[in-house]
Design a protein around this motif. Structure first.
Motif, PDB file in Angstrom:
ATOM      1  N   MET A   1       4.740  -4.673   9.584  1.00  0.00           N
ATOM      2  CA  MET A   1       3.515  -5.429   9.830  1.00  0.00           C
ATOM      3  C   MET A   1       3.083  -6.177   8.568  1.00  0.00           C
ATOM      4  O   MET A   1       3.294  -5.714   7.455  1.00  0.00           O
ATOM      5  CB  MET A   1       2.380  -4.492  10.272  1.00  0.00           C
ATOM      6  N   THR A   2       2.485  -7.350   8.767  1.00  0.00           N
ATOM      7  CA  THR A   2       1.974  -8.123   7.644  1.00  0.00           C
ATOM      8  C   THR A   2       0.717  -7.462   7.096  1.00  0.00           C
ATOM      9  O   THR A   2      -0.179  -7.099   7.852  1.00  0.00           O
ATOM     10  CB  THR A   2       1.636  -9.559   8.087  1.00  0.00           C
ATOM     11  N   PRO A   3       0.640  -7.297   5.766  1.00  0.00           N
ATOM     12  CA  PRO A   3      -0.574  -6.684   5.186  1.00  0.00           C
ATOM     13  C   PRO A   3      -1.802  -7.513   5.525  1.00  0.00           C
ATOM     14  O   PRO A   3      -1.731  -8.745   5.628  1.00  0.00           O
ATOM     15  CB  PRO A   3      -0.285  -6.716   3.679  1.00  0.00           C
ATOM     16  N   PRO A   4      -2.952  -6.875   5.699  1.00  0.00           N
ATOM     17  CA  PRO A   4      -4.172  -7.624   6.030  1.00  0.00           C
ATOM     18  C   PRO A   4      -4.630  -8.481   4.855  1.00  0.00           C
ATOM     19  O   PRO A   4      -4.296  -8.211   3.693  1.00  0.00           O
ATOM     20  CB  PRO A   4      -5.190  -6.517   6.340  1.00  0.00           C
ATOM     21  N   ILE A   5      -5.393  -9.509   5.163  1.00  0.00           N
ATOM     22  CA  ILE A   5      -5.973 -10.376   4.138  1.00  0.00           C
ATOM     23  C   ILE A   5      -7.076  -9.598   3.430  1.00  0.00           C
ATOM     24  O   ILE A   5      -8.004  -9.099   4.060  1.00  0.00           O
ATOM     25  CB  ILE A   5      -6.555 -11.653   4.769  1.00  0.00           C
ATOM     26  N   ARG A   6      -6.982  -9.495   2.129  1.00  0.00           N
ATOM     27  CA  ARG A   6      -7.933  -8.723   1.333  1.00  0.00           C
ATOM     28  C   ARG A   6      -9.083  -9.634   0.890  1.00  0.00           C
ATOM     29  O   ARG A   6      -8.864 -10.649   0.235  1.00  0.00           O
ATOM     30  CB  ARG A   6      -7.226  -8.124   0.109  1.00  0.00           C
TER      31      ARG A   6
END
Length: 217
Positions: A1-6
């Protein structure tokens, strides 16, 4: 999964920060990693937590949003300015510092989320209605500075793309309107940034108005 936008939230009003956090963390691809109540704390938190996007209120204690944008310019985090007033003259300073767009606090959840995602991908959200009113307002007051001369003249196609960006078009919208591939548009935008010697799309907008490329548009 793509890491969430921080995301880092910087606003001196705790209620505003809480509201923004609820809106953003309702999205599966966004997470709020830090909050700050003033500009100095925002810079400290940005260096400590290394967010992808900083949502920064323009008017804050100790250091305003423009100071934050200046301090973070050229770093990993993209700065999106948040303001209460759509003709706040602070915004122009933010544009010149390469902020990745700006949104109104009452713009609604959808636009806020879109602004964060656009900043993360480098395709800054610039609201056409807000941007055009702001820059026309400043132009009418004679506050436009002389535009920098491009390192190389823009081609006809590049000038066309600059106008589209200044009207608030995203890369995908430009690709659809000009019957180009998305990768081709991104290539043009990269070349335009190099020629103009600017850091982002919002600075392209400012240049377009300063150079009078948008006169009559």
């Amino acid at each position: 999964m793509t890491p969430p936008i921080r995301v880092l939230l910087a606003d001196d009003q705790e209620m505003i920060r809480a509201s923004l956090r609820i809106i953003l963390e309702d999205q599966p691809d966004i997470t709020v990693v830090a909050e700050a109540a003033d500009g100095v704390e925002a810079i400290e938190q940005a260096h400590r937590t290394r967010p992808d996007v900083c949502l920064v209120d323009i008017q804050m204690p100790r250091l305003d949003g423009i100071g934050v944008a200046r301090a973070l310019a050229g770093g990993q985090a993209r700065v999106v300015m948040v303001t209460t007033f759509d003709l706040d003259e602070y915004v122009y300073g933010a544009l010149r510092l390469g902020a990745a767009g700006f949104v109104l606090k009452d713009a609604g959840p959808k636009l806020l989320v879109e602004a964060v995602r656009a900043a993360y991908t480098g395709d800054a959200l610039i609201s056409p209605s807000i941007t055009l009113r702001l820059l026309r307002h400043l132009a009418e007051r004679g506050t436009r500075a002389g535009a920098r001369v491009p390192a190389q003249p823009l081609t006809v196609r590049e000038a066309e793309i600059v106008r589209a960006i200044a009207k608030g078009r995203t890369n995908q919208e430009i690709a659809d309107e000009l019957f180009l591939s998305l990768s081709t548009v991104k290539g043009y935008v990269s070349g335009i940034l190099d020629k103009l010697g600017v850091r982002g799309r919002v600075e392209i907008v400012a240049w377009a108005w300063e150079s009078r490329l948008m006169d009559g548009s």
